[in-house]
Design a protein around this motif. Structure first.
Motif, mmCIF file in Angstrom:
data_model
loop_
_atom_site.group_PDB
_atom_site.id
_atom_site.type_symbol
_atom_site.label_atom_id
_atom_site.label_comp_id
_atom_site.label_asym_id
_atom_site.label_seq_id
_atom_site.Cartn_x
_atom_site.Cartn_y
_atom_site.Cartn_z
ATOM 1 N N GLN A 16 0.693 -1.240 0.118
ATOM 2 C CA GLN A 16 0.121 -0.019 -0.082
ATOM 3 C C GLN A 16 1.013 1.226 -0.087
ATOM 4 O O GLN A 16 2.047 1.332 0.817
ATOM 5 N N PRO A 17 0.466 2.420 -0.728
ATOM 6 C CA PRO A 17 1.447 3.548 -0.787
ATOM 7 C C PRO A 17 1.245 4.620 0.142
ATOM 8 O O PRO A 17 1.780 5.657 0.113
ATOM 9 N N SER A 18 0.504 4.265 1.209
ATOM 10 C CA SER A 18 0.098 5.166 2.480
ATOM 11 C C SER A 18 1.253 5.639 2.989
ATOM 12 O O SER A 18 1.533 6.912 3.748
ATOM 13 N N GLY A 19 2.239 4.821 3.080
ATOM 14 C CA GLY A 19 3.562 5.025 3.642
ATOM 15 C C GLY A 19 3.744 4.838 5.373
ATOM 16 O O GLY A 19 2.941 4.954 6.015
ATOM 17 N N LEU A 20 5.066 4.738 5.738
ATOM 18 C CA LEU A 20 5.347 4.921 7.154
ATOM 19 C C LEU A 20 6.208 5.915 7.077
ATOM 20 O O LEU A 20 7.363 5.961 6.894
ATOM 21 N N ASN A 21 5.650 6.933 8.015
ATOM 22 C CA ASN A 21 6.350 8.262 8.056
ATOM 23 C C ASN A 21 7.131 8.207 9.580
ATOM 24 O O ASN A 21 7.787 9.612 9.745
ATOM 25 N N GLY A 51 5.894 3.225 12.043
ATOM 26 C CA GLY A 51 4.452 3.510 12.010
ATOM 27 C C GLY A 51 4.077 4.494 10.996
ATOM 28 O O GLY A 51 4.869 5.266 10.202
ATOM 29 N N GLY A 52 2.755 4.509 10.657
ATOM 30 C CA GLY A 52 2.470 5.639 9.812
ATOM 31 C C GLY A 52 0.963 6.004 9.942
ATOM 32 O O GLY A 52 0.318 5.927 11.052
ATOM 33 N N PHE A 53 0.240 5.880 8.811
ATOM 34 C CA PHE A 53 -1.068 6.494 8.743
ATOM 35 C C PHE A 53 -2.192 5.232 8.907
ATOM 36 O O PHE A 53 -2.150 4.247 7.881
ATOM 37 N N GLY A 54 -3.157 5.015 9.493
ATOM 38 C CA GLY A 54 -4.367 4.119 9.794
ATOM 39 C C GLY A 54 -5.304 4.776 8.887
ATOM 40 O O GLY A 54 -6.011 5.778 8.863
ATOM 41 N N GLU A 55 -5.767 3.862 7.968
ATOM 42 C CA GLU A 55 -6.636 4.396 6.719
ATOM 43 C C GLU A 55 -8.047 4.001 6.922
ATOM 44 O O GLU A 55 -9.041 4.345 6.592
ATOM 45 N N SER A 56 -8.267 2.924 8.188
ATOM 46 C CA SER A 56 -9.682 2.729 8.706
ATOM 47 C C SER A 56 -9.948 1.940 9.789
ATOM 48 O O SER A 56 -8.943 1.697 10.431
ATOM 49 N N GLN A 57 -10.814 1.927 10.615
ATOM 50 C CA GLN A 57 -11.146 1.153 11.539
ATOM 51 C C GLN A 57 -10.651 -0.243 11.485
ATOM 52 O O GLN A 57 -10.485 -0.816 12.590
ATOM 53 N N LEU A 87 1.438 0.079 12.613
ATOM 54 C CA LEU A 87 2.334 -0.152 13.295
ATOM 55 C C LEU A 87 3.036 -1.358 13.285
ATOM 56 O O LEU A 87 2.325 -2.601 13.800
ATOM 57 N N TRP A 88 4.315 -1.289 13.005
ATOM 58 C CA TRP A 88 5.118 -2.621 12.714
ATOM 59 C C TRP A 88 6.298 -2.841 13.607
ATOM 60 O O TRP A 88 6.923 -1.595 14.116
ATOM 61 N N HIS A 89 6.777 -3.879 14.393
ATOM 62 C CA HIS A 89 7.911 -4.057 15.059
ATOM 63 C C HIS A 89 8.823 -5.233 14.618
ATOM 64 O O HIS A 89 8.276 -6.224 13.856
ATOM 65 N N PHE A 90 10.295 -4.869 14.191
ATOM 66 C CA PHE A 90 10.933 -5.867 13.926
ATOM 67 C C PHE A 90 11.849 -6.351 15.099
ATOM 68 O O PHE A 90 12.517 -5.771 15.751
#
Length: 240
Positions: free
Chosen positions: A92-97, A110-116, A122-125
């Motif tokens: 998805q192109p929304s991005g992790l800013n 983390g970045g932009f949540g697009e829906s409920q 939010l991702w963890h490595f």
């Protein structure tokens, strides 16, 4: 800095002679430069091929982590010894800013949540795998900044995608769960928290080294806010 750059979007330092920055021209999609400071001057450094970078961080071993957009995909890449390696690709192109790297095996993005149904990307490595972390919120959130202190001490500055446009909130990860802390209103007494419906998202957070954070709020540019983990205080900015 190199000519033609209009705004600095992110700055991260490993030490005084190893500082990284992302700076953009008038149109970030046309020009976003990855810059390196060696203690004397800035130079432009090649980023991952074909990617528009959005956020950077330096882990404790000196590895440079970067989030970006490549076509219709969102990416996380890491540079070690001058070589870039793709670490994550999301369709998805929304991005992790926002990204924060404590070590090569402890990275948050983390970045932009697009829906409920997908409230927050939010991702963890953990050094091997990326895991999407549940946010536990009714509304989607936009994670604006992540401040890493320790594996059990991570701060998130986030904006709720609520129809009443509430101000950003401060979230804390203690290694097992999140807690949410509302910022004081500019009109509130010190230590008093009053929700305020004002649109805006600019601001910044920085750890204080004692378990708390400093917050720069877009709603009260005359002050800095300090949160010690329990209560808020204000500090007047120094004028030049």
């Amino acid at each position: 800095m190199p000519e033609g750059l209009a705004v600095v979007n992110d700055v991260r330092a490993h030490h005084a002679a190893n500082v990284w920055a992302l700076a953009a021209g008038q149109n970030a999609q046309e020009r976003t430069d990855l810059l390196h400071w060696n203690g004397r001057r800035w130079t432009t450094v090649a980023g991952p091929v074909g990617e528009q970078l959005q956020a950077i961080d330096v882990d404790r071993a000196g590895g440079l982590w970067a989030t970006g957009i490549h076509g219709d995909a969102t990416t996380v890449s890491v540079q070690r010894h001058g070589q870039w390696t793709n670490a994550l690709t999301l369709p998805q192109p929304s991005g992790l800013n926002a990204i924060a790297a404590g070590s090569a095996s402890d990275v948050w993005a983390g970045g932009f949540g697009e829906s409920q149904t997908g409230p927050t990307p939010l991702w963890h490595f953990d050094g091997t795998d990326w895991t999407r972390t549940p946010w536990g919120s009714e509304w989607a959130h936009w994670i604006l900044q992540i401040e890493y202190v320790a594996p059990d001490d991570v701060w998130f500055y986030a904006l709720e995608q609520h129809p009443l446009f509430p101000p950003p909130t401060l979230h804390h990860w203690d290694g097992s769960a999140f807690t949410v802390h509302r910022l004081p209103s500019p009109s509130a007494s010190v230590g008093e928290v009053q929700p305020k419906s004002v649109m805006g998202f600019l601001g910044s957070i920085a750890a204080d080294g004692r378990g708390g954070v400093w917050v720069s709020s877009p709603y009260d540019p005359a002050h800095l806010l300090h949160f010690d983990g329990a209560s808020w205080t204000q500090a007047t900015r120094l004028s030049r």
